[in-house]
Write a protein that holds these residues in place. Structure first.
Motif, PDB file in Angstrom:
ATOM      1  N   SER A  14       0.846  -1.191   0.000  1.00  0.00           N
ATOM      2  CA  SER A  14       0.000   0.000   0.000  1.00  0.00           C
ATOM      3  C   SER A  14       0.876   1.233   0.000  1.00  0.00           C
ATOM      4  O   SER A  14       1.641   1.464   0.910  1.00  0.00           O
ATOM      5  CB  SER A  14      -0.921  -0.026   1.229  1.00  0.00           C
ATOM      6  N   GLU A  15       0.809   1.966  -1.031  1.00  0.00           N
ATOM      7  CA  GLU A  15       1.654   3.152  -1.197  1.00  0.00           C
ATOM      8  C   GLU A  15       0.811   4.210  -1.838  1.00  0.00           C
ATOM      9  O   GLU A  15      -0.130   3.932  -2.568  1.00  0.00           O
ATOM     10  CB  GLU A  15       2.866   2.814  -2.072  1.00  0.00           C
ATOM     11  N   SER A  16       1.117   5.468  -1.563  1.00  0.00           N
ATOM     12  CA  SER A  16       0.347   6.561  -2.162  1.00  0.00           C
ATOM     13  C   SER A  16       0.496   6.550  -3.654  1.00  0.00           C
ATOM     14  O   SER A  16       1.527   6.155  -4.173  1.00  0.00           O
ATOM     15  CB  SER A  16       0.832   7.900  -1.601  1.00  0.00           C
ATOM     16  N   THR A  53       8.407  -2.017  -4.687  1.00  0.00           N
ATOM     17  CA  THR A  53       8.379  -0.698  -4.030  1.00  0.00           C
ATOM     18  C   THR A  53       9.761  -0.082  -3.901  1.00  0.00           C
ATOM     19  O   THR A  53       9.957   0.884  -3.175  1.00  0.00           O
ATOM     20  CB  THR A  53       7.774  -0.844  -2.633  1.00  0.00           C
ATOM     21  N   MET A  54      10.767  -0.669  -4.618  1.00  0.00           N
ATOM     22  CA  MET A  54      12.129  -0.140  -4.517  1.00  0.00           C
ATOM     23  C   MET A  54      12.219   1.331  -4.901  1.00  0.00           C
ATOM     24  O   MET A  54      12.855   2.158  -4.246  1.00  0.00           O
ATOM     25  CB  MET A  54      13.073  -0.934  -5.424  1.00  0.00           C
ATOM     26  N   LYS A 152      15.211   6.033  13.284  1.00  0.00           N
ATOM     27  CA  LYS A 152      14.537   6.871  12.294  1.00  0.00           C
ATOM     28  C   LYS A 152      13.226   6.248  11.831  1.00  0.00           C
ATOM     29  O   LYS A 152      12.278   6.945  11.481  1.00  0.00           O
ATOM     30  CB  LYS A 152      15.480   7.087  11.104  1.00  0.00           C
ATOM     31  N   TYR A 153      13.195   4.905  11.820  1.00  0.00           N
ATOM     32  CA  TYR A 153      12.022   4.205  11.276  1.00  0.00           C
ATOM     33  C   TYR A 153      11.054   3.751  12.365  1.00  0.00           C
ATOM     34  O   TYR A 153      10.245   2.854  12.158  1.00  0.00           O
ATOM     35  CB  TYR A 153      12.482   2.989  10.460  1.00  0.00           C
ATOM     36  N   GLN A 158       7.381   0.347   7.593  1.00  0.00           N
ATOM     37  CA  GLN A 158       7.204  -0.089   6.206  1.00  0.00           C
ATOM     38  C   GLN A 158       8.371   0.381   5.336  1.00  0.00           C
ATOM     39  O   GLN A 158       8.898  -0.364   4.515  1.00  0.00           O
ATOM     40  CB  GLN A 158       5.885   0.466   5.662  1.00  0.00           C
ATOM     41  N   GLU A 159       8.781   1.591   5.525  1.00  0.00           N
ATOM     42  CA  GLU A 159       9.888   2.133   4.726  1.00  0.00           C
ATOM     43  C   GLU A 159      11.190   1.402   5.048  1.00  0.00           C
ATOM     44  O   GLU A 159      11.991   1.107   4.162  1.00  0.00           O
ATOM     45  CB  GLU A 159      10.043   3.625   5.020  1.00  0.00           C
ATOM     46  N   PHE A 160      11.393   1.073   6.318  1.00  0.00           N
ATOM     47  CA  PHE A 160      12.596   0.346   6.712  1.00  0.00           C
ATOM     48  C   PHE A 160      12.655  -1.039   6.064  1.00  0.00           C
ATOM     49  O   PHE A 160      13.688  -1.476   5.574  1.00  0.00           O
ATOM     50  CB  PHE A 160      12.631   0.217   8.239  1.00  0.00           C
TER      51      PHE A 160
END
Length: 705
Positions: A14-16, A53-54, A152-153, A158-160
């Motif tokens: 799920s990504e914008s 999602t890379m 930071k995450y 999810q980003e990590f």
């Protein structure tokens, strides 16, 4: 952070819309390449979603949000130098010459990894610039670790996770590249030294960058900082390369070529010997000594060949195919024809290799060899019989005479079959040689009686002029066979001697029965009118006997001599028996004529048999005495009676009376002559060996008592 955290697949993807529809849409192709199933780690589906999602991760790294972490990561970036060689071309020369260790070069000349995008790093990998690619991946990995440690995450797991996947999938791409380089090493006609030295440099840097220690700093969901074990991957790639090269060796079908397995194994040793020579001369120099590259390749090929042969041994194989496989394993594999070839020494060593086939597979293969040999040996023996029938008996070709003995290839052929199969089996192992000998003897014991039955059937079916000669030849062959097996093969022939002795008796009976069949019609004509008048062909009886007796001198002693004695006695005994059975009343002139003819036939018969080698001279006077009694005057008969009794003490009174009756004498006269002859008669059992009249049935005559 909870190490047991689980991720919903929907949260990963799920990504914008703004992230998924970035201007760099063509970069999605990179994700497709990186999602190769062979490069995935534990959860391939998880990795695929991470790959998709890379680009968004890379975008987020370079987004304004990145400024927030700049203060945290700036210090890390300034000290994020990887210990790579400034120019690995120089390092390559060092490796090929085996002068210095790569690790020393790495520490001496460090360079900085560049912060590149995923696509840029992937392009480096595709171009096989693996050292540079690794530097950038390591930069990304170190950056992510620093950001993780700085929490930071904390609010953006999810980003990590996606960033971890970037690192992991890029490392997997390098792993795939390592595998490809190893495979291409032997497939290309020439060796790319630069590529191999780059590979060694890469592995050394990875091992230096990722010490083999437990990674307990982060959650179990990421592999950041863990050793990639590319040296193990290098070994696995060599194993896989060897496996594929073995399986690619040409192998025609049995339908196309009966010697398919021999051809296949020949191709196998040719192609793999070329590979090993290439490894020795061109590949080895590009690796440090610690890699033991020749040993690794030899072990890989050994395992691949072992697996291939194990599969071949499980398929249905015929006798020749099983032997080809056994012989190749036992005598070719380690020989100078293959691994022991002088051109491969001393780098290619085989001393520490495991067994090519497991003991169980080896024993099973040998067992199958003996089992299949049973029908093969049986068929060889049957071929001997078939050739005897078609090429000798049916064509009525007389056997050869060697050293005055009839010779047949029968014994030689049998011993050749046994010898050849023992020889090839002994080349595999001593135990297999002995098992083959045992098998051959078992089949031989079955074959000899079967051969005898076939000879009997042939003799019954036709009256062949070569029967007697082959009878003698085969008796000789039986002796040669037993003697040969004892002296050459050191075999206990007790059982075989019993079989051949029984067959010799059967053959001898066949011989004597055939002689009787030929002689009896002629013996029955003795003292008939036609015989007396000489209308019967002169010497016909002699000729009939000679058809058999003339072959006996070519039979090995003592059997030939013994049988010649039997023939001599048979002819004399049957001749006298026929004379005594006659009730013919003859006038003086006829008696004289009969006496002369009997003398003539007796002399011819006796001389012929003596000339042929009979040592039964004692039989010669018997017919002559009786002939003289028949033709002599009454007053001289008693002298011949006396001589007859002296020469043949087993004669009985009834025999003498029968002869005197044939002479035409009455009862009174016969009795008087018998007493005047002073004949001292002995018991038929008093003399052993030289008995003649004891074997002649006493004819029925008018009693004089």
């Amino acid at each position: 952070m909870n190490r047991n955290i689980e991720l919903d697949s929907r949260s990963v993807t799920s990504e914008s819309p703004s992230l998924m529809n970035s201007p760099a849409g063509e970069k999605m192709e990179v994700a497709s390449e990186l999602s190769n199933p062979t490069s995935h780690s534990r959860d391939s589906g998880f990795f695929e979603r991470g790959v998709k999602t890379m680009l968004s991760i890379r975008k987020s790294i370079r987004s304004p949000n990145k400024e927030k972490g700049k203060e945290v990561t700036g210090t890390w970036k300034r000290r994020s130098f990887l210990l790579f060689s400034k120019s690995y071309e120089e390092n390559k020369t060092t490796i090929c010459n085996g002068v210095e260790e790569i690790g020393e070069k790495i520490e001496a000349e460090p360079i900085q990894g560049k912060p590149l995008s995923v696509m840029e790093i992937n392009e480096l990998i595709q171009k096989r610039q693996l050292v540079e690619a690794f530097a950038s991946i390591k930069y990304l990995e170190d950056e992510t670790i620093a950001e993780r440690d700085a929490e930071k995450y904390k609010d953006n797991l999810q980003e990590f996770i996606r960033k971890c996947k970037d690192v992991d999938l890029l490392y997997n791409c390098i792993t795939n590249a390592i595998q490809s380089i190893v495979v291409e090493t032997l497939e290309h006609p020439t060796i790319e030294d630069t590529m191999l030295t780059s590979l060694v440099t890469l592995i050394a840097h990875e091992e230096a960058a990722h010490p083999n220690t437990d990674n307990t700093a982060g959650p179990s969901l990421d592999l950041l900082g863990t050793p990639r074990k590319w040296r193990e991957e290098w070994r696995k790639a060599i194993n896989e390369s060897a496996r594929k090269r073995v399986l690619r060796v040409p192998m025609v079908s049995k339908e196309e070529e009966s010697f398919w397995l021999g051809l296949h194994l020949g191709f196998l040793q040719k192609h793999l010997k070329e590979d090993l020579l290439k490894i020795k001369l061109s590949v080895k120099k590009c690796y440090p000594e610690e890699y033991q590259v020749c040993d690794v390749y030899v072990e890989a090929f050994h395992r691949a060949i072992a697996s291939h042969l194990q599969e071949l041994s499980q398929t249905p194989l015929e006798f020749n195919e099983i032997y080809t496989l056994l012989d190749w394993v036992a005598n070719t594999y380690h020989s100078e024809l293959f691994l022991g070839h002088p051109d491969l020494k001393p780098e290619i060593k085989t001393e520490n290799l495991s067994l090519l086939l497991t003991p169980a597979d080896w024993d099973k293969l040998k067992k199958n060899y003996i089992t299949s040999a049973k029908e093969k040996i049986k068929s060889y023996f049957e071929n001997i019989l078939r050739l005897e029938v078609t090429e000798k008996w049916e064509k009525e070709v007389h056997p050869e005479v060697k050293e005055n003995l009839y010779h047949s290839s029968f014994s030689f052929d049998i011993q050749t079959i046994i010898g050849e199969h023992m020889k090839i089996s002994g080349a595999i192992s001593r135990s297999l040689e002995m098992k083959m000998l045992e098998l051959c003897l078992v089949e031989l014991h079955k074959f000899i009686p079967r051969f005898g039955e076939e000879f009997r059937a042939w003799n019954t079916a036709r009256d062949s002029p070569v029967f007697a000669s082959y009878f003698a030849a085969y008796i000789n062959s039986f002796h040669d066979l037993v003697s040969g097996l004892e002296t050459v093969f050191k075999v206990n022939t007790e059982e075989l001697q019993k079989i051949t002795a029984a067959l010799t008796r059967n053959f001898t009976n066949m011989f004597l029965n055939k002689l009787r069949t030929k002689a009896q019609p002629l013996l029955k004509k003795i003292l008939t009118k036609d015989w007396i008048l000489a209308k019967e062909k002169p010497g016909s009886l002699v000729s009939a006997v000679s058809q058999f007796s003339e072959h006996l001198p070519h039979m090995r002693e003592p059997l030939g001599q013994e049988l010649l004695r039997d023939v001599h006695k048979y002819v004399v005994r049957e001749y006298i028996t026929r004379v005594m059975k006659s009730r013919r009343i003859m006038k003086r002139e006829t008696r004289q004529q009969v006496s002369e003819k009997m003398n003539w036939e007796a002399q011819i018969l006796n001389n012929m048999l003596i000339d042929q080698g009979s040592d039964s001279e004692w039989l010669c006077p018997a017919i002559l005495h009786i002939a003289n009694i028949i033709g002599e005057k009454k007053d001289k008969i008693k002298e011949h009676i006396k001589e007859l009794c002296q020469d043949y003490p087993d004669i009985r009174k009834e025999h003498i009376m029968a002869v005197l009756s044939l002479r035409g004498l009455g009862c009174t006269r016969r009795a008087a002559i018998f007493h005047q002859g002073s004949c001292v008669l002995k018991s038929p059992d008093s003399e052993e060996g030289c008995t003649l009249f004891a074997e002649i049935a006493v004819p029925t005559i008018n009693s004089c008592l």
